[in-house]
Design an enzyme around this catalytic site. Structure first.
Site, mmCIF file in Angstrom:
data_model
loop_
_atom_site.group_PDB
_atom_site.id
_atom_site.type_symbol
_atom_site.label_atom_id
_atom_site.label_comp_id
_atom_site.label_asym_id
_atom_site.label_seq_id
_atom_site.Cartn_x
_atom_site.Cartn_y
_atom_site.Cartn_z
ATOM 1 N N CYS A 1 16.965 -5.558 -47.908
ATOM 2 C CA CYS A 1 15.869 -5.364 -46.940
ATOM 3 C C CYS A 1 15.898 -6.518 -45.932
ATOM 4 O O CYS A 1 15.957 -7.681 -46.322
ATOM 5 C CB CYS A 1 14.524 -5.320 -47.656
ATOM 6 S SG CYS A 1 14.442 -4.046 -48.923
ATOM 7 N N LEU B 1 6.570 0.994 -49.024
ATOM 8 C CA LEU B 1 6.809 2.098 -48.096
ATOM 9 C C LEU B 1 7.178 1.553 -46.708
ATOM 10 O O LEU B 1 8.230 1.859 -46.174
ATOM 11 C CB LEU B 1 5.556 2.980 -48.050
ATOM 12 C CG LEU B 1 5.730 4.392 -47.536
ATOM 13 C CD1 LEU B 1 4.677 5.320 -48.102
ATOM 14 C CD2 LEU B 1 5.720 4.481 -46.020
ATOM 15 N N HIS B 2 6.300 0.793 -46.126
ATOM 16 C CA HIS B 2 6.538 0.017 -44.896
ATOM 17 C C HIS B 2 6.734 0.812 -43.612
ATOM 18 O O HIS B 2 6.536 0.259 -42.525
ATOM 19 C CB HIS B 2 7.709 -0.964 -45.056
ATOM 20 C CG HIS B 2 7.559 -1.909 -46.204
ATOM 21 N ND1 HIS B 2 6.355 -2.473 -46.553
ATOM 22 C CD2 HIS B 2 8.470 -2.376 -47.114
ATOM 23 C CE1 HIS B 2 6.529 -3.262 -47.613
ATOM 24 N NE2 HIS B 2 7.790 -3.213 -47.977
ATOM 25 N N GLU C 1 11.952 -17.104 -59.510
ATOM 26 C CA GLU C 1 10.608 -17.658 -59.493
ATOM 27 C C GLU C 1 9.596 -16.659 -60.044
ATOM 28 O O GLU C 1 9.808 -15.444 -60.013
ATOM 29 C CB GLU C 1 10.230 -18.073 -58.074
ATOM 30 C CG GLU C 1 10.267 -16.930 -57.101
ATOM 31 C CD GLU C 1 10.403 -17.397 -55.651
ATOM 32 O OE1 GLU C 1 10.946 -18.481 -55.417
ATOM 33 O OE2 GLU C 1 9.975 -16.639 -54.770
ATOM 34 N N GLU D 1 14.897 -5.903 -57.452
ATOM 35 C CA GLU D 1 14.362 -4.542 -57.520
ATOM 36 C C GLU D 1 14.337 -4.148 -59.000
ATOM 37 O O GLU D 1 15.398 -3.945 -59.609
ATOM 38 C CB GLU D 1 15.267 -3.606 -56.690
ATOM 39 C CG GLU D 1 15.125 -2.121 -56.974
ATOM 40 C CD GLU D 1 13.685 -1.600 -56.876
ATOM 41 O OE1 GLU D 1 13.071 -1.717 -55.812
ATOM 42 O OE2 GLU D 1 13.200 -1.056 -57.891
ATOM 43 N N CYS E 1 13.389 -9.705 -45.956
ATOM 44 C CA CYS E 1 13.157 -10.334 -47.257
ATOM 45 C C CYS E 1 14.116 -11.492 -47.498
ATOM 46 O O CYS E 1 15.337 -11.332 -47.386
ATOM 47 C CB CYS E 1 13.311 -9.279 -48.351
ATOM 48 S SG CYS E 1 13.284 -9.960 -50.004
ATOM 49 N N CYS F 1 8.213 -13.945 -51.303
ATOM 50 C CA CYS F 1 9.303 -13.649 -52.218
ATOM 51 C C CYS F 1 10.590 -14.395 -51.882
ATOM 52 O O CYS F 1 11.096 -14.323 -50.783
ATOM 53 C CB CYS F 1 9.503 -12.146 -52.103
ATOM 54 S SG CYS F 1 10.813 -11.439 -52.981
ATOM 55 N N CYS G 1 19.045 -10.084 -54.953
ATOM 56 C CA CYS G 1 18.808 -8.641 -54.901
ATOM 57 C C CYS G 1 19.915 -8.014 -54.066
ATOM 58 O O CYS G 1 20.449 -8.637 -53.164
ATOM 59 C CB CYS G 1 17.446 -8.353 -54.251
ATOM 60 S SG CYS G 1 16.984 -6.611 -54.269
ATOM 61 N N SER H 1 6.695 -2.601 -59.094
ATOM 62 C CA SER H 1 6.825 -2.358 -57.655
ATOM 63 C C SER H 1 8.278 -2.052 -57.313
ATOM 64 O O SER H 1 9.183 -2.781 -57.724
ATOM 65 C CB SER H 1 6.358 -3.599 -56.889
ATOM 66 O OG SER H 1 6.600 -3.434 -55.517
ATOM 67 N N CYS I 1 3.254 -12.672 -61.177
ATOM 68 C CA CYS I 1 4.252 -11.885 -60.446
ATOM 69 C C CYS I 1 5.620 -12.347 -60.932
ATOM 70 O O CYS I 1 5.989 -13.504 -60.744
ATOM 71 C CB CYS I 1 4.075 -12.140 -58.948
ATOM 72 S SG CYS I 1 5.321 -11.328 -57.942
HETATM 73 FE FE1 SF4 Z 1 15.141 -6.677 -52.896
HETATM 74 FE FE2 SF4 Z 1 12.506 -6.297 -52.820
HETATM 75 FE FE3 SF4 Z 1 13.661 -8.063 -51.200
HETATM 76 FE FE4 SF4 Z 1 14.098 -5.459 -50.777
HETATM 77 S S1 SF4 Z 1 12.122 -6.525 -50.616
HETATM 78 S S2 SF4 Z 1 15.663 -7.086 -50.749
HETATM 79 S S3 SF4 Z 1 14.104 -4.704 -52.901
HETATM 80 S S4 SF4 Z 1 13.565 -8.187 -53.435
#
Ligand code: SF4
Length: 358
Positions: free
Chosen positions: A133, A229-230, A109, A175, A136, A347, A129, A206, A122
């Site tokens: 994470c 960073l988080h 997307e 990523e 996500c 995302c 990915c 990013s 974006c």
């Molecule tokens: Fe991948 Fe970004 Fe999602 Fe992490 S936050 S799993 S790097 S898409």
């Protein structure tokens, strides 16, 4: 299957025209048709001779992929869905426990975010990915492949707002530094005078901090950088982001501090606020210490709750206090406005739904 012209840089287009026995200047003409006039077919390249177009048509196509889905938010944010054919490359897997699968019909997307006189796109760089994470939705899909430079550039051309885009962020699915060559090729096309002709100031990449390729990016590219960073504390960050085990965020910051961000290139840090997890004064103070001496800004992000994840976003008052603490220390900090919430602009949502139904 025909070869896509889209995604090729000028050198590669010169090789294409040389192979076809066409004059060298044709390469620049093709680049203009692809990246300035944004044609969809070779037949539209009307300053090429009929014979040249016929020769190219035998082996090549332009390669723009139209969008297959569109959602429009009440705030004007638009989410586009694109089918993609990925080049699969096994390799780094930092925590994705799902099998790596090559889907014939994968999808990604791109989100267009309007803001007064700006229109930011974006874009996605991978289908799925492999960074894993925990917070996500894209990470939960597993990894289906790298997007080619053509697939990345196609997102810029196929959206309805193509001719009025002002900025882009490589912040969609995937990523970008895990698909370095294709992302850098796309950035070359966006910034070259034979391509889109954009200033690097209009582009932000990013990353969660893929250290070796981050160094290459900082050495080779003048575009802005955003780092997810988080959490300033290693063990906590590791519990959310497996990348921390390979490349600790402190190493990422140490690297970034070796570069100059006082000029046109900027660095920012994304900090998603998980209520009761990373939003205390102790976290704010650790973040201040970590970023000390760096010309940067911090964006605090509200978390959109996802299924089977224990945390919700921090309350507004906690976010405001966190922001004030950072601002008072001299770090410019903002709370990012949520956009497109009614179309699940977080995302990976739309493509995730698509891939599950394939
Ligand atoms: Fe991948 Fe970004 Fe999602 Fe992490 S936050 S799993 S790097 S898409």
């Amino acid at each position: 299957m025909k070869i896509k012209l889209l995604g090729k840089n000028l050198e590669e287009l010169k090789r294409v025209v040389a192979d076809e026995g066409l004059p060298g200047y044709t390469a620049k003409q093709i680049a203009q048709w692809l990246y300035v006039k944004k044609v969809r077919t070779i037949d539209e390249m009307t300053n090429l001779s009929k014979a040249a177009r016929a020769a190219l048509n035998l082996k090549y196509e332009v390669g723009v992929t139209p969008y297959a889905g569109l959602q429009i938010s009440s705030d004007g944010t638009k989410k586009y869905l694109f089918p993609v054919s990925c080049t699969h490359r096994r390799g780094l897997n930092l925590g994705c426990t799902l099998p790596e699968t090559e889907l014939e019909n994968s999808a990604v997307e791109a989100v267009m975010i309007p803001d007064e006189d700006r229109a930011t796109l974006c874009v996605s760089s991978q289908a799925g990915c492999r960074m894993g994470c925990r917070f996500c939705m894209t990470g939960r899909q597993g990894f289906h492949g790298n997007l080619s430079a053509a697939d990345i550039i196609s997102q810029f051309i196929a959206v309805d707002e193509s001719d009025r885009l002002t900025n882009t962020v490589f912040m969609g699915m995937g990523e970008p530094l895990d698909n370095y060559e294709n992302v850098m090729r796309a950035i070359e096309i966006l910034t070259a005078d034979w391509g889109f002709g954009w200033s690097p100031k209009r582009i932000t990449l990013s990353t969660i901090g893929v250290l070796p390729n981050l160094k290459r990016y900082l050495d080779e590219c003048r575009c802005h950088l955003a780092v997810s960073l988080h959490d300033p504390f290693g063990p906590e960050r590791l519990s959310m982001m497996p990348v921390q085990g390979a490349w600790p965020v402190q190493d990422v910051i140490d690297l970034i501090k070796q570069y100059d961000f006082t000029g046109q290139r900027r660095v920012s840090f994304e900090y998603t606020m998980f209520g009761g997890f990373n939003d205390s004064k102790v976290h704010a103070d650790a973040l201040i210490r970590m970023l000390k001496g760096l010309e940067c800004r911090v964006n605090l992000i509200r978390f959109h709750k996802i299924p089977d994840f224990p945390y919700d976003t921090s309350p507004d008052v906690v976010m405001e206090n966190f922001k004030s603490r950072l601002n008072n220390s001299g770090i410019t900090t903002t709370i990012r406005a949520s956009r497109g919430e009614d179309i699940l602009a977080a995302c990976g949502m739309l493509a995730g739904e698509h891939n599950r139904s394939c």
